[in-house]
Each structure stands twice: as C-alpha cells, then as structure tokens.
Design a protein around this motif. Sequence first.
Motif, mmCIF file in Angstrom:
data_model
loop_
_atom_site.group_PDB
_atom_site.id
_atom_site.type_symbol
_atom_site.label_atom_id
_atom_site.label_comp_id
_atom_site.label_asym_id
_atom_site.label_seq_id
_atom_site.Cartn_x
_atom_site.Cartn_y
_atom_site.Cartn_z
ATOM 1 N N ASN A 270 0.884 -1.174 0.000
ATOM 2 C CA ASN A 270 0.000 0.000 0.000
ATOM 3 C C ASN A 270 0.929 1.234 0.000
ATOM 4 O OD1 ASN A 270 -1.945 1.473 2.694
ATOM 5 N ND2 ASN A 270 -2.414 1.577 0.531
ATOM 6 N N VAL A 271 1.264 1.713 -1.192
ATOM 7 C CA VAL A 271 2.420 2.608 -1.342
ATOM 8 C C VAL A 271 2.182 4.047 -0.895
ATOM 9 C CG1 VAL A 271 3.386 1.196 -3.210
ATOM 10 C CG2 VAL A 271 1.921 3.179 -3.748
ATOM 11 N N SER A 272 3.253 4.823 -0.982
ATOM 12 C CA SER A 272 3.246 6.186 -0.462
ATOM 13 C C SER A 272 2.107 7.045 -1.004
ATOM 14 C CB SER A 272 4.593 6.854 -0.753
ATOM 15 O OG SER A 272 4.863 6.851 -2.148
ATOM 16 N N GLY A 273 1.873 6.995 -2.311
ATOM 17 C CA GLY A 273 0.830 7.846 -2.898
ATOM 18 C C GLY A 273 -0.556 7.448 -2.418
ATOM 19 N N GLU A 274 -0.744 6.165 -2.198
ATOM 20 C CA GLU A 274 -2.025 5.680 -1.682
ATOM 21 C C GLU A 274 -2.239 6.198 -0.258
ATOM 22 O OE1 GLU A 274 -2.452 1.403 -3.882
ATOM 23 O OE2 GLU A 274 -0.993 1.483 -2.289
ATOM 24 N N TYR A 275 -1.163 6.167 0.505
ATOM 25 C CA TYR A 275 -1.197 6.675 1.888
ATOM 26 C C TYR A 275 -1.477 8.177 1.907
ATOM 27 C CZ TYR A 275 0.805 8.242 6.367
ATOM 28 O OH TYR A 275 1.015 8.831 7.590
ATOM 29 N N SER A 276 -0.718 8.908 1.088
ATOM 30 C CA SER A 276 -0.812 10.369 1.156
ATOM 31 C C SER A 276 -2.160 10.888 0.643
ATOM 32 C CB SER A 276 0.342 11.007 0.373
ATOM 33 O OG SER A 276 1.563 10.624 0.968
ATOM 34 N N MET A 277 -2.766 10.174 -0.282
ATOM 35 C CA MET A 277 -4.104 10.592 -0.746
ATOM 36 C C MET A 277 -5.114 10.498 0.387
ATOM 37 S SD MET A 277 -4.604 9.251 -4.649
ATOM 38 C CE MET A 277 -4.748 7.559 -4.181
ATOM 39 N N VAL A 278 -5.033 9.408 1.137
ATOM 40 C CA VAL A 278 -5.949 9.227 2.273
ATOM 41 C C VAL A 278 -5.688 10.311 3.318
ATOM 42 C CG1 VAL A 278 -6.524 7.707 4.215
ATOM 43 C CG2 VAL A 278 -6.228 6.747 1.920
ATOM 44 N N LYS A 279 -4.400 10.538 3.612
ATOM 45 C CA LYS A 279 -4.021 11.540 4.612
ATOM 46 C C LYS A 279 -4.515 12.927 4.231
ATOM 47 C CE LYS A 279 -2.016 9.881 8.050
ATOM 48 N NZ LYS A 279 -2.607 10.172 9.351
ATOM 49 N N ALA A 280 -4.291 13.290 2.964
ATOM 50 C CA ALA A 280 -4.656 14.639 2.515
ATOM 51 C C ALA A 280 -6.165 14.838 2.597
ATOM 52 C CB ALA A 280 -4.148 14.865 1.088
ATOM 53 N N ALA A 281 -6.908 13.853 2.153
ATOM 54 C CA ALA A 281 -8.366 13.982 2.178
ATOM 55 C C ALA A 281 -8.876 14.020 3.622
ATOM 56 C CB ALA A 281 -9.010 12.833 1.408
ATOM 57 N N ALA A 282 -8.227 13.243 4.487
ATOM 58 C CA ALA A 282 -8.631 13.219 5.900
ATOM 59 C C ALA A 282 -8.340 14.572 6.544
ATOM 60 C CB ALA A 282 -7.909 12.103 6.644
ATOM 61 N N GLN A 283 -7.172 15.150 6.202
ATOM 62 C CA GLN A 283 -6.809 16.444 6.783
ATOM 63 C C GLN A 283 -7.786 17.532 6.367
ATOM 64 O OE1 GLN A 283 -2.675 17.152 5.809
ATOM 65 N NE2 GLN A 283 -1.948 15.915 7.531
ATOM 66 N N LYS A 284 -8.346 17.379 5.185
ATOM 67 C CA LYS A 284 -9.336 18.357 4.725
ATOM 68 C C LYS A 284 -10.719 18.082 5.301
ATOM 69 C CE LYS A 284 -7.466 20.247 0.517
ATOM 70 N NZ LYS A 284 -7.647 21.696 0.708
ATOM 71 N N GLY A 285 -10.830 16.962 6.010
ATOM 72 C CA GLY A 285 -12.136 16.626 6.578
ATOM 73 C C GLY A 285 -13.087 16.029 5.552
#
Length: 323
Positions: A270-285
């Motif tokens: 589950n690579v970096s871009g997959e992780y960061s997409m989830v993180k970014a969307a979560a940070q935006k609520g």
Amino acid sequence: MIRRTRRLRRTEVLRDSLAETRLSPKALIQPHFVIEGTRQEVAIDAMPGVSRTSVDRLVERVRADLDLGLSSVLLFGLPKHKDAVGSAASESDGLVPRAVEALREAFAEKLTIITDVCLCAYTDHGHCGVLHDGHVANDATLPLLSAMAVAHARAGADVVAPSDMMDGRVAHMRAALEAAGFPEVALLSYSTKFASGFYGPFREAADSAPKSGDRRSYQMDPRNGREAVLESLIDEEEGADMLMVKPALAYLDVIAALRARTLLPIAAYNVSGEYSMVKAAAQKGWIDEARVVREVLWGLSRAGADLLITYHGREALQKGWLQ
Ligand code: PBG
C-alpha cells in the motif's frame, strides 16, 4: 419469498462473528527510512506522519511499535554518498547493515527485519540499476544487487526484498545468498511492480527519483494483468519465498489473480501515494480516516494478500482503528 440477507447484519456481535476478513497486527509490515547521524527525525512533507530517522531513533520507534503489536519492519536506506554504480549499497558497514545490527541486538528474534534491495537511492542518476549508454543494464546490475542482499544478510536481516525489477535477480540473489552461507535468509520479491505515479511521495522521501527518463523499461506497464501474473510466477520459479504486488489499490485484480495461481504468501504494498491521498483527504475533513484505512486494508486482505506493507499501521493500531 424475499431472500433476507439482512438477517445476518442485524446486530454488531452477529456481524463480527461472521466477518470473512480479520486483520491481525502480525500481518502488517511497517516501512522505515533510515538516515545517517544521531537523534535525527526529519519529517517527510509529502507523507504526513512519516519521518526519516537515524539508527538510534529507529530503535526507539521500533520498540514502541513492538508494544503495539507491529513486529515486522521494512528498511530503506538513504545514504549520503551516491555514485554511478551505487557502491554504498553493498558496504558491510553501510547504513542499512548498521540499522539491521542495532535492531537485531535490541530485539533479537522478536522482530522480523526485511530490507529493501535496490540501487535507486544509492545511484547519482536515480535508476534502479547501472547505466550503459543511458540504458539500465540488466545483467551488469545483478551482481551489485546480490552483493547488497548479502551485506544485509550478513548484518542479520531475516528477509531481503529486491525491488529493482531486473530480470533474473531472484535466481542470482538466491545463489549468492547460498554461496555466502545464508541459506536461511528468505527472499520476498517485489515480483509484480508497476511503473506507477503512486510512488511520488516515496521518491521525495528517499530522494530516489530518476534524474532522466523514467522506470518504464524495467517496471511493469499498468495496463497489463496477464503479464503481471507471469512476472510473479517467474520469480517463484527462480526461488522467491514470497511474492508481492505493488502498488496495491489499483491492482486488486492482480492480487486476486495471483492468489489463484500460487501457493506462496503474497504481500501487498500500500504505497506512499495511496497513503498520502488518504491523509490529505482526511486532513481536509473530506473522509473519515479510520473507516477508509480499515476499508483499504480489508480490501487488500480480501483480495488475497497475506502481508500488508502500509504506512498506516502504527497510527491504526495506536488509535484502535482495526478493532
Ligand atoms: C525502490 C522502491 C520504490 C518504492 C519501494 N522501493 C520506489 C520506486 O520504484 O520508484 C516505492 C514505495 C512507496 O511508494 O511507498 N525501487
């Protein structure tokens, strides 16, 4: 008569008892980026919550992770010295061997230590192999990768994981490990690895982006599902102990197809871009991170992956997201 599938969804206890997928922390593999120095902890902008750490900090981090139940690590070295052939990769006192030794000393057999074997973070041109006339030379790269794997084995790695996508590297590496006296070191091949845009944040983290061109002459074409299975089966024939599909989310069909064709364990990265997409969307609520992370990891597991390499592991366990 109405077919009432809802009967078995009525209560939480009932649903839990019938869940087809159960995630154990033991199936999770936590990646780490290792840097030189002491007391170093450097955040990675493109991967919120992930940092690069010096060996001393790595040991502290892994100690805490073990308490959470995370018992496998995947190590990436970020060496200071880079050159055309990635010579720092096979040094016996290199960064990764030193990290492996420190972890082994601290945790003995409580920890499974897996090391990434690839030249891209060690070469000044950023390609995963050596260049001949601007082209990544397959066979000339094999001895360098094998020497890297042997250096990791000598330091005490349980598993070496080649991620370069050169042809024949599994057989070459297996033979080199046997010859060097490490028949018990296992080989987790990044057997089906696609040329993917999802590696973007990792390349920032590891400073491993190719300076010219791209990786499409060695990593796989994302359009090809049959070839994806073939790639992994060749590595099985060559002697890999475990196979891998990477990235994971856009390739669940490949995990499932491979599951049907091999008896070996399969890891999903589950690579970096997959992780960061989830993180970014979560940070935006915009999404509920706990639910999304659960779904991602369940999905990989449902598709047929036995081992999940993910940057979400620590936080998911700390916050009880997987219960
Ligand atoms: C090295 C390597 C890469 C990743 C793991 N090993 C990057 C690449 O091939 O460019 C990607 C991991 C991630 O994105 O999380 N070859």
